[in-house]
Design a protein around this motif. Sequence first.
Motif, PDB file in Angstrom:
ATOM      1  N   HIS A   3       0.872  -1.168   0.000  1.00  0.00           N
ATOM      2  CA  HIS A   3       0.000   0.000   0.000  1.00  0.00           C
ATOM      3  C   HIS A   3       0.909   1.218   0.000  1.00  0.00           C
ATOM      4  N   LEU A   4       1.046   1.811  -1.182  1.00  0.00           N
ATOM      5  CA  LEU A   4       1.968   2.917  -1.347  1.00  0.00           C
ATOM      6  C   LEU A   4       1.269   4.240  -1.105  1.00  0.00           C
ATOM      7  N   VAL A   5       2.013   5.160  -0.508  1.00  0.00           N
ATOM      8  CA  VAL A   5       1.470   6.483  -0.225  1.00  0.00           C
ATOM      9  C   VAL A   5       2.485   7.527  -0.653  1.00  0.00           C
ATOM     10  N   ASP A  24       5.528   2.837   2.155  1.00  0.00           N
ATOM     11  CA  ASP A  24       4.491   1.819   2.236  1.00  0.00           C
ATOM     12  C   ASP A  24       4.299   1.396   3.687  1.00  0.00           C
ATOM     13  N   SER A  25       3.146   0.828   3.977  1.00  0.00           N
ATOM     14  CA  SER A  25       2.780   0.518   5.353  1.00  0.00           C
ATOM     15  C   SER A  25       3.322  -0.814   5.833  1.00  0.00           C
ATOM     16  N   GLU A  26       3.866  -1.610   4.881  1.00  0.00           N
ATOM     17  CA  GLU A  26       4.313  -2.955   5.247  1.00  0.00           C
ATOM     18  C   GLU A  26       5.820  -3.041   5.450  1.00  0.00           C
ATOM     19  N   LEU A  29       9.177  -2.042   1.110  1.00  0.00           N
ATOM     20  CA  LEU A  29       9.450  -1.330  -0.133  1.00  0.00           C
ATOM     21  C   LEU A  29      10.883  -1.522  -0.594  1.00  0.00           C
ATOM     22  N   GLY A  30      11.799  -1.784   0.329  1.00  0.00           N
ATOM     23  CA  GLY A  30      13.202  -1.965  -0.021  1.00  0.00           C
ATOM     24  C   GLY A  30      13.466  -3.152  -0.932  1.00  0.00           C
ATOM     25  N   TYR A  31      12.536  -4.057  -1.050  1.00  0.00           N
ATOM     26  CA  TYR A  31      12.711  -5.223  -1.908  1.00  0.00           C
ATOM     27  C   TYR A  31      12.274  -4.962  -3.352  1.00  0.00           C
ATOM     28  N   ASN A  77      12.399   3.043   4.544  1.00  0.00           N
ATOM     29  CA  ASN A  77      11.337   2.492   3.708  1.00  0.00           C
ATOM     30  C   ASN A  77      10.705   3.559   2.824  1.00  0.00           C
ATOM     31  N   THR A  78      11.535   4.442   2.285  1.00  0.00           N
ATOM     32  CA  THR A  78      11.027   5.593   1.546  1.00  0.00           C
ATOM     33  C   THR A  78      11.851   5.824   0.287  1.00  0.00           C
ATOM     34  N   VAL A  79      11.159   6.190  -0.768  1.00  0.00           N
ATOM     35  CA  VAL A  79      11.776   6.602  -2.026  1.00  0.00           C
ATOM     36  C   VAL A  79      11.414   8.061  -2.272  1.00  0.00           C
TER      37      VAL A  79
END
Length: 125
Positions: A3-5, A24-26, A29-31, A77-79
């Motif tokens: 779930h991307l925000v 993302d909430s999980e 995202l790093g994968y 966990n952020t881009v």
Amino acid sequence: QLHLVESGGGLVQSGGSLRLSCGDSESTLGYYGVGWFRQAPGKEREGVSCIPPSGETTVYADSVKGRFTVSRDNAKNTVYLQMNSLKPEDTAVYYCAAAWGCGYYPPKPDEFDYWGQGTQVTVSS
């Protein structure tokens, strides 16, 4: 299921800068490779940039090369998409999306599985 925000959009004058964020909430995202896309009214969705899980070998559309920079902080966990020297033609809804990785070309929407809700970027002249 990701779930991307996205966040960080807004109104800026021509020549200004904005930084968009995608998380993302999980915390997974790093994968994933993360692509940035944009869609202006009446136009097709355009791939802007992509960054692989490692953060190396980033890709940009010609229209943003030299002005936009994609980066990631996997610990957070952020881009990010740093957008400088913004132009009115950069006005669009910007989306981040996740996939297995990035190709050696600007990202294509149909290659991405998970999408955020989008954030509006408006550049005034």
